[in-house]
Design a protein around this motif. Structure first.
Motif, mmCIF file in Angstrom:
data_model
loop_
_atom_site.group_PDB
_atom_site.id
_atom_site.type_symbol
_atom_site.label_atom_id
_atom_site.label_comp_id
_atom_site.label_asym_id
_atom_site.label_seq_id
_atom_site.Cartn_x
_atom_site.Cartn_y
_atom_site.Cartn_z
ATOM 1 N N LEU A 172 29.206 39.400 71.088
ATOM 2 C CA LEU A 172 28.652 38.194 71.689
ATOM 3 C C LEU A 172 29.780 37.189 71.922
ATOM 4 C CD1 LEU A 172 25.499 37.688 69.400
ATOM 5 C CD2 LEU A 172 25.588 38.817 71.632
ATOM 6 N N PRO A 173 30.152 36.962 73.186
ATOM 7 C CA PRO A 173 31.196 35.959 73.449
ATOM 8 C C PRO A 173 30.777 34.589 72.919
ATOM 9 C CG PRO A 173 30.772 37.292 75.405
ATOM 10 C CD PRO A 173 29.678 37.607 74.418
ATOM 11 N N ARG A 174 31.690 33.931 72.211
ATOM 12 C CA ARG A 174 31.410 32.615 71.640
ATOM 13 C C ARG A 174 32.103 31.558 72.499
ATOM 14 N NH1 ARG A 174 33.017 33.771 66.993
ATOM 15 N NH2 ARG A 174 35.054 32.769 66.921
ATOM 16 N N THR A 175 31.368 30.511 72.834
ATOM 17 C CA THR A 175 31.927 29.447 73.673
ATOM 18 C C THR A 175 31.918 28.116 72.935
ATOM 19 O OG1 THR A 175 29.759 28.975 74.682
ATOM 20 C CG2 THR A 175 31.173 30.572 75.804
ATOM 21 N N HIS A 176 32.778 27.235 73.423
ATOM 22 C CA HIS A 176 32.868 25.885 72.861
ATOM 23 C C HIS A 176 32.773 24.897 74.016
ATOM 24 C CE1 HIS A 176 34.038 22.575 70.285
ATOM 25 N NE2 HIS A 176 35.034 22.270 71.107
ATOM 26 N N ARG A 177 31.812 24.004 73.972
ATOM 27 C CA ARG A 177 31.584 23.056 75.071
ATOM 28 C C ARG A 177 32.409 21.784 74.858
ATOM 29 N NH1 ARG A 177 25.848 22.327 77.796
ATOM 30 N NH2 ARG A 177 26.617 24.354 78.493
ATOM 31 N N ARG A 178 33.147 21.426 75.894
ATOM 32 C CA ARG A 178 33.924 20.179 75.882
ATOM 33 C C ARG A 178 33.546 19.351 77.100
ATOM 34 N NH1 ARG A 178 40.095 21.529 75.332
ATOM 35 N NH2 ARG A 178 40.236 19.462 74.411
ATOM 36 N N TYR A 179 33.745 18.045 76.990
ATOM 37 C CA TYR A 179 33.335 17.115 78.046
ATOM 38 C C TYR A 179 34.560 16.422 78.635
ATOM 39 C CZ TYR A 179 28.686 17.895 76.150
ATOM 40 O OH TYR A 179 27.507 18.496 75.725
ATOM 41 N N TRP A 180 34.577 16.372 79.971
ATOM 42 C CA TRP A 180 35.695 15.781 80.705
ATOM 43 C C TRP A 180 35.178 14.723 81.677
ATOM 44 C CZ3 TRP A 180 40.772 17.394 79.844
ATOM 45 C CH2 TRP A 180 40.911 18.547 79.039
ATOM 46 N N VAL A 181 35.981 13.686 81.872
ATOM 47 C CA VAL A 181 35.690 12.670 82.883
ATOM 48 C C VAL A 181 36.573 12.982 84.087
ATOM 49 C CG1 VAL A 181 35.666 10.219 83.444
ATOM 50 C CG2 VAL A 181 35.130 10.974 81.116
ATOM 51 N N VAL A 182 35.933 13.199 85.226
ATOM 52 C CA VAL A 182 36.650 13.598 86.437
ATOM 53 C C VAL A 182 36.829 12.371 87.327
ATOM 54 C CG1 VAL A 182 36.705 15.170 88.400
ATOM 55 C CG2 VAL A 182 35.564 15.854 86.271
ATOM 56 N N VAL A 183 38.077 12.068 87.645
ATOM 57 C CA VAL A 183 38.406 10.947 88.532
ATOM 58 C C VAL A 183 38.809 11.530 89.876
ATOM 59 C CG1 VAL A 183 39.844 8.911 88.877
ATOM 60 C CG2 VAL A 183 39.175 9.594 86.563
#
Length: 223
Positions: A172-183
């Motif tokens: 089962l591939p494990r993922t990590h969610r990250r948040y970015w602000v796109v300018v």
């Protein structure tokens, strides 16, 4: 006179022989057999046309600046609001990055839910942690645990073989969610070095990357 006549005849004969053996004249430019063919025009890098200021500006506007890399969406939203208050167009995007693989040990699905329940009770009577899988392609199968290490999963499979259960392993591939602000490219010129330094001071571990504005960036761009 007779010898003079013979001499003229001899001279005419020699002149005729010379004319017959004379090589033909070649008109136009001579071509050497060893002359190389004309080479295509090759422009050196030093001769290549450099971009004009307007073209450089257009190139910059096709790129976006990504700020953040935070695990918390609320932090990304705070950065976005800070930029919007300065009339810097921005938006928040989430990116799921690869974070490894988990190993799921399970028994294959049985023919019915009743059969799965009977097997579940049998396993639990042997003090084997297990539960019924209710959705997906393994519905009515029995889950025996998810492990972060493959050797741990294989150890469970071997223990079950000793009591006549044939368990399987699924990655089962494990993922990590990250948040970015796109300018956007048309706005990141307003994000000066001084403002970027201020944001880095207010938000710890703030990352920034410049990448093409092609929708949501691929997770491989952030690794």
């Amino acid at each position: 006179m007779r010898w003079l006549f013979l001499l003229l005849v001899l001279l005419n004969a020699l002149l005729g022989l010379y004319q017959l053996n004379k090589p033909p004249e070649i008109t136009g430019s001579p071509v050497s057999a060893g002359r190389p063919m004309a080479e295509p025009n090759i422009k050196l890098l030093s001769e290549a046309r450099s971009l004009t200021p307007r073209e450089r500006l257009q190139e910059a506007e096709r790129a976006c600046l990504y700020l953040g890399g935070t695990d918390e969406e609320s932090v990304a939203l705070d950065i976005e609001q800070r930029l919007l208050s300065l009339d810097i167009e921005s938006r928040v995007e989430s990116v799921d990055e690869a974070a490894g693989v988990d190993y799921w040990v399970y028994l294959p699905p049985l023919v019915s839910r009743q059969a799965s329940l009977r097997l579940l009770r049998e396993l639990q009577s042997r003090n084997i942690d297990s539960y019924i899988i209710t959705v997906g392609d393994l519905a009515n199968g029995i889950s025996l645990g998810i492990f972060s290490r493959r050797d741990s999963a294989e150890s469970v499979v071997k223990r079950l073989q000793l009591v006549d259960y044939t368990a399987l392993i699924r990655e089962l591939p494990r993922t990590h969610r990250r948040y970015w602000v796109v300018v956007a490219g048309s706005s990141h010129r307003l994000l000066t070095d001084a403002l970027l330094a201020e944001l880095s001071g207010n938000f710890t571990n703030l990352e920034h990357k410049q990448m093409p504005c092609a929708g949501v960036a691929s997770s491989k761009d952030f690794t």
